[in-house]
Design a protein around this motif. Structure first.
Motif, PDB file in Angstrom:
ATOM      1  N   ARG A 152     -12.526  11.578  11.260  1.00 43.97           N
ATOM      2  CA  ARG A 152     -12.838  10.803  12.861  1.00 43.97           C
ATOM      3  C   ARG A 152     -11.112  10.995  11.495  1.00 43.97           C
ATOM      4  O   ARG A 152     -10.709  10.047  13.117  1.00 43.97           O
ATOM      5  CB  ARG A 152     -14.160   9.814  12.010  1.00 43.97           C
ATOM      6  N   VAL A 153     -10.927  11.185  11.556  1.00 40.66           N
ATOM      7  CA  VAL A 153      -9.336  11.011  10.996  1.00 40.66           C
ATOM      8  C   VAL A 153      -8.302  12.366  10.121  1.00 40.66           C
ATOM      9  O   VAL A 153      -9.042  12.596   9.039  1.00 40.66           O
ATOM     10  CB  VAL A 153      -8.835   9.984   9.690  1.00 40.66           C
ATOM     11  N   LEU A 154      -7.593  12.477  10.703  1.00 39.33           N
ATOM     12  CA  LEU A 154      -6.957  13.895   9.720  1.00 39.33           C
ATOM     13  C   LEU A 154      -5.549  13.246   9.243  1.00 39.33           C
ATOM     14  O   LEU A 154      -5.045  12.562   9.759  1.00 39.33           O
ATOM     15  CB  LEU A 154      -6.935  14.925  11.015  1.00 39.33           C
ATOM     16  N   VAL A 155      -5.755  14.274   7.674  1.00 37.74           N
ATOM     17  CA  VAL A 155      -4.460  13.843   7.412  1.00 37.74           C
ATOM     18  C   VAL A 155      -3.546  14.820   6.256  1.00 37.74           C
ATOM     19  O   VAL A 155      -4.658  15.275   5.638  1.00 37.74           O
ATOM     20  CB  VAL A 155      -4.588  12.310   6.424  1.00 37.74           C
ATOM     21  N   LEU A 156      -2.703  15.576   7.435  1.00 32.89           N
ATOM     22  CA  LEU A 156      -2.478  16.658   6.472  1.00 32.89           C
ATOM     23  C   LEU A 156      -1.158  17.238   6.057  1.00 32.89           C
ATOM     24  O   LEU A 156      -0.492  16.638   7.263  1.00 32.89           O
ATOM     25  CB  LEU A 156      -2.510  18.112   7.683  1.00 32.89           C
ATOM     26  N   ASP A 157      -1.009  16.976   5.099  1.00 31.09           N
ATOM     27  CA  ASP A 157       0.465  17.224   4.428  1.00 31.09           C
ATOM     28  C   ASP A 157       1.348  18.619   3.950  1.00 31.09           C
ATOM     29  O   ASP A 157       0.602  19.591   3.258  1.00 31.09           O
ATOM     30  CB  ASP A 157       0.117  16.750   2.624  1.00 31.09           C
ATOM     31  N   GLU A 158       1.593  19.059   5.082  1.00 23.18           N
ATOM     32  CA  GLU A 158       2.290  20.017   5.546  1.00 23.18           C
ATOM     33  C   GLU A 158       1.912  21.479   5.728  1.00 23.18           C
ATOM     34  O   GLU A 158       1.335  22.032   4.806  1.00 23.18           O
ATOM     35  CB  GLU A 158       3.084  21.233   4.048  1.00 23.18           C
ATOM     36  N   PRO A 159       0.808  21.009   6.685  1.00 24.86           N
ATOM     37  CA  PRO A 159      -0.550  22.539   7.255  1.00 24.86           C
ATOM     38  C   PRO A 159       0.435  23.730   7.317  1.00 24.86           C
ATOM     39  O   PRO A 159      -0.805  24.639   7.589  1.00 24.86           O
ATOM     40  CB  PRO A 159      -0.981  21.222   8.223  1.00 24.86           C
ATOM     41  N   PHE A 160       1.756  23.821   8.050  1.00 31.63           N
ATOM     42  CA  PHE A 160       1.902  25.179   8.535  1.00 31.63           C
ATOM     43  C   PHE A 160       2.889  25.782   7.229  1.00 31.63           C
ATOM     44  O   PHE A 160       3.723  26.814   7.827  1.00 31.63           O
ATOM     45  CB  PHE A 160       2.618  24.848  10.118  1.00 31.63           C
ATOM     46  N   SER A 161       2.765  24.960   6.297  1.00 26.25           N
ATOM     47  CA  SER A 161       3.365  25.422   5.404  1.00 26.25           C
ATOM     48  C   SER A 161       2.848  27.931   4.927  1.00 26.25           C
ATOM     49  O   SER A 161       1.515  27.405   4.744  1.00 26.25           O
ATOM     50  CB  SER A 161       3.721  24.748   3.770  1.00 26.25           C
ATOM     51  N   GLY A 162       3.531  28.075   5.014  1.00 27.35           N
ATOM     52  CA  GLY A 162       3.218  29.662   4.536  1.00 27.35           C
ATOM     53  C   GLY A 162       2.906  30.596   5.703  1.00 27.35           C
ATOM     54  O   GLY A 162       2.052  31.369   5.506  1.00 27.35           O
ATOM     55  N   LEU A 163       3.164  29.702   7.362  1.00 27.58           N
ATOM     56  CA  LEU A 163       1.946  30.570   8.016  1.00 27.58           C
ATOM     57  C   LEU A 163       2.875  31.526   8.759  1.00 27.58           C
ATOM     58  O   LEU A 163       3.431  30.895   9.349  1.00 27.58           O
ATOM     59  CB  LEU A 163       1.482  29.330   9.154  1.00 27.58           C
ATOM     60  N   ASP A 164       2.491  32.677   9.265  1.00 27.51           N
ATOM     61  CA  ASP A 164       2.626  33.599  10.170  1.00 27.51           C
ATOM     62  C   ASP A 164       2.433  32.943  11.660  1.00 27.51           C
ATOM     63  O   ASP A 164       1.768  32.220  12.256  1.00 27.51           O
ATOM     64  CB  ASP A 164       2.883  34.656  10.423  1.00 27.51           C
ATOM     65  N   PRO A 165       3.755  34.074  12.589  1.00 25.00           N
ATOM     66  CA  PRO A 165       3.642  32.567  13.870  1.00 25.00           C
ATOM     67  C   PRO A 165       1.945  32.619  14.399  1.00 25.00           C
ATOM     68  O   PRO A 165       2.029  31.934  15.189  1.00 25.00           O
ATOM     69  CB  PRO A 165       4.341  33.447  14.545  1.00 25.00           C
ATOM     70  N   VAL A 166       1.432  33.556  14.292  1.00 31.21           N
ATOM     71  CA  VAL A 166      -0.055  33.711  14.865  1.00 31.21           C
ATOM     72  C   VAL A 166      -0.764  32.485  14.634  1.00 31.21           C
ATOM     73  O   VAL A 166      -1.093  31.780  14.908  1.00 31.21           O
ATOM     74  CB  VAL A 166      -0.635  34.795  15.059  1.00 31.21           C
ATOM     75  N   ALA A 167      -0.563  32.196  13.258  1.00 35.57           N
ATOM     76  CA  ALA A 167      -0.993  31.430  12.725  1.00 35.57           C
ATOM     77  C   ALA A 167      -1.055  29.693  13.338  1.00 35.57           C
ATOM     78  O   ALA A 167      -1.472  29.078  13.185  1.00 35.57           O
ATOM     79  CB  ALA A 167      -1.193  31.243  11.004  1.00 35.57           C
ATOM     80  N   VAL A 168       0.173  29.609  13.044  1.00 32.26           N
ATOM     81  CA  VAL A 168       0.525  28.561  13.543  1.00 32.26           C
ATOM     82  C   VAL A 168       0.445  28.425  15.177  1.00 32.26           C
ATOM     83  O   VAL A 168       0.193  26.959  15.207  1.00 32.26           O
ATOM     84  CB  VAL A 168       2.378  28.944  14.003  1.00 32.26           C
ATOM     85  N   ASP A 169       0.512  29.531  15.822  1.00 35.27           N
ATOM     86  CA  ASP A 169      -0.331  29.106  16.835  1.00 35.27           C
ATOM     87  C   ASP A 169      -1.695  28.540  16.784  1.00 35.27           C
ATOM     88  O   ASP A 169      -2.452  27.542  17.400  1.00 35.27           O
ATOM     89  CB  ASP A 169      -0.898  30.376  17.707  1.00 35.27           C
ATOM     90  N   VAL A 170      -2.897  29.180  16.148  1.00 35.64           N
ATOM     91  CA  VAL A 170      -4.144  28.532  15.933  1.00 35.64           C
ATOM     92  C   VAL A 170      -4.084  27.169  15.271  1.00 35.64           C
ATOM     93  O   VAL A 170      -4.944  26.157  15.839  1.00 35.64           O
ATOM     94  CB  VAL A 170      -4.818  30.216  14.925  1.00 35.64           C
ATOM     95  N   MET A 171      -3.306  27.021  14.343  1.00 38.49           N
ATOM     96  CA  MET A 171      -3.282  25.268  13.660  1.00 38.49           C
ATOM     97  C   MET A 171      -2.978  24.497  14.701  1.00 38.49           C
ATOM     98  O   MET A 171      -3.651  23.600  15.094  1.00 38.49           O
ATOM     99  CB  MET A 171      -2.508  25.624  12.489  1.00 38.49           C
ATOM    100  N   SER A 172      -1.753  24.464  15.688  1.00 38.44           N
ATOM    101  CA  SER A 172      -1.552  23.748  16.938  1.00 38.44           C
ATOM    102  C   SER A 172      -3.091  23.839  17.238  1.00 38.44           C
ATOM    103  O   SER A 172      -2.709  22.646  18.215  1.00 38.44           O
ATOM    104  CB  SER A 172      -0.097  24.682  16.759  1.00 38.44           C
ATOM    105  N   ASP A 173      -3.259  24.656  18.061  1.00 34.69           N
ATOM    106  CA  ASP A 173      -4.001  24.770  18.118  1.00 34.69           C
ATOM    107  C   ASP A 173      -5.561  23.359  18.249  1.00 34.69           C
ATOM    108  O   ASP A 173      -6.164  22.759  19.208  1.00 34.69           O
ATOM    109  CB  ASP A 173      -4.748  25.998  19.299  1.00 34.69           C
ATOM    110  N   VAL A 174      -5.886  23.730  17.009  1.00 34.69           N
ATOM    111  CA  VAL A 174      -7.133  23.177  16.275  1.00 34.69           C
ATOM    112  C   VAL A 174      -6.594  21.939  16.541  1.00 34.69           C
ATOM    113  O   VAL A 174      -7.750  20.455  16.440  1.00 34.69           O
ATOM    114  CB  VAL A 174      -7.414  23.241  15.284  1.00 34.69           C
TER     115      VAL A 174
END
Length: 300
Positions: A152-174
């Protein structure tokens, strides 16, 4: 309706080092909150206190009016900056194990594992050891671990670290999807262009204190908006004294005037008419500082 995540007056000291000083903010249900600052600014310390991994010297963290205890902690999805996975354990087995730790039945845990590995594009790797994955895929597994129990809450520390642009888009959408479900989402990142694009509000932290807090567009415009006018003869200093113009920087060589304006007080048409009296106008455009520029200013 989910509860807001409330961080109220946190203080934390390690000997003579003040890690946090009156850290106060909240993340509303359905909000994407960007938590940014230099290394050592206090972001990870704040997140660990939210999770109960660290104890604050003073202050409190609540979900609505409920303090963070074992029960409320199970409602939080946490992604640490450091890898928190078992490297020699299979991806699928690990996610099922973590889901069951959060109280899911075996069948529910397996269903959730299949859903999130497919959603994050790692469903073909569920039988692999985590150690055999690329850093980017390990990061996807780490996010799946944070989502596996339907928090019910998300706390994410540097979730985009090391991701390629496609993975960044997937993570962003989620993250946007989870916010759309009414979940408070807080994440830290050094990729400030990404924070600017994704977040509703942002908090800039420096030396353990919140230095700037608010909506991204409001913070960017807090010291005024820049209006660039190119073409007119700047030797006349044609913009001096115009209502709503807070200052003007004239470049004689380029024949441009960069006007710092108050967007609520200025009349663009008056400025344009005045500029035209000083010569032909080739460019007339507003701009605001990027979040990166604001960050440099605040931290400095």
């Amino acid at each position: 309706m989910n509860d807001p995540l409330i961080i109220d007056g946190l203080h934390k000291r390690y000997g003579d080092l003040i890690a946090l000083q009156d850290m106060t903010f909240q993340v509303a249900p359905g909000e994407l909150f960007g938590f940014v600052g230099s290394n050592g600014a206090g972001k990870s310390t704040t997140m660990r206190i939210i999770l109960g991994v660290l104890a604050a010297d003073a202050g409190r963290v609540t979900l609505g009016d409920r303090p963070i205890d074992l029960r409320t902690r199970r409602e939080i999805g946490y992604m640490p900056e450091e890898r928190g996975l078992y490297p020699k354990m299979k991806v699928g087995d690990q996610l099922v194990f973590l889901a069951k730790l959060h109280g899911l039945s075996t069948s529910a845990a397996e269903d959730s594992m299949r859903h999130w590995t497919a959603r994050l594009g790692i469903d073909q790797r569920v039988g692999d050891d985590v150690a055999d994955l690329s850093l980017g895929n390990q990061q996807r597994v780490q996010l799946a671990a944070a989502l596996i129990h339907d928090p019910r809450v998300l706390v994410l520390d540097e979730p985009f670290s090391g991701l390629d642009p496609v993975a960044v888009d997937v993570m962003s959408d989620v993250l946007k999807e989870k916010a759309a479900e009414g979940i408070p989402v807080i994440f830290s990142s050094h990729q400030l262009d990404l924070v600017q694009r994704l977040c509703d509000r942002v908090g800039i932290v420096s030396r353990g204190q919140m230095r700037a807090l608010g909506r991204v567009d409001d913070l960017r415009a807090r010291d005024g908006v820049t209006l660039e006018v190119a073409g007119p003869d700047v030797t006349t200093r044609w913009a001096d004294g115009l209502p709503g113009v807070l200052g003007a920087d004239y470049d004689i060589e380029r024949r441009t005037a960069a006007l710092r304006i108050d967007p609520d007080q200025v009349d663009d048409q008056t400025i344009l008419a005045t500029a035209l009296r000083a010569g032909p106008v080739h460019r007339f455009a507003r701009s605001t500082p990027s979040l990166t520029e604001l960050f440099r200013e605040v931290v400095a």
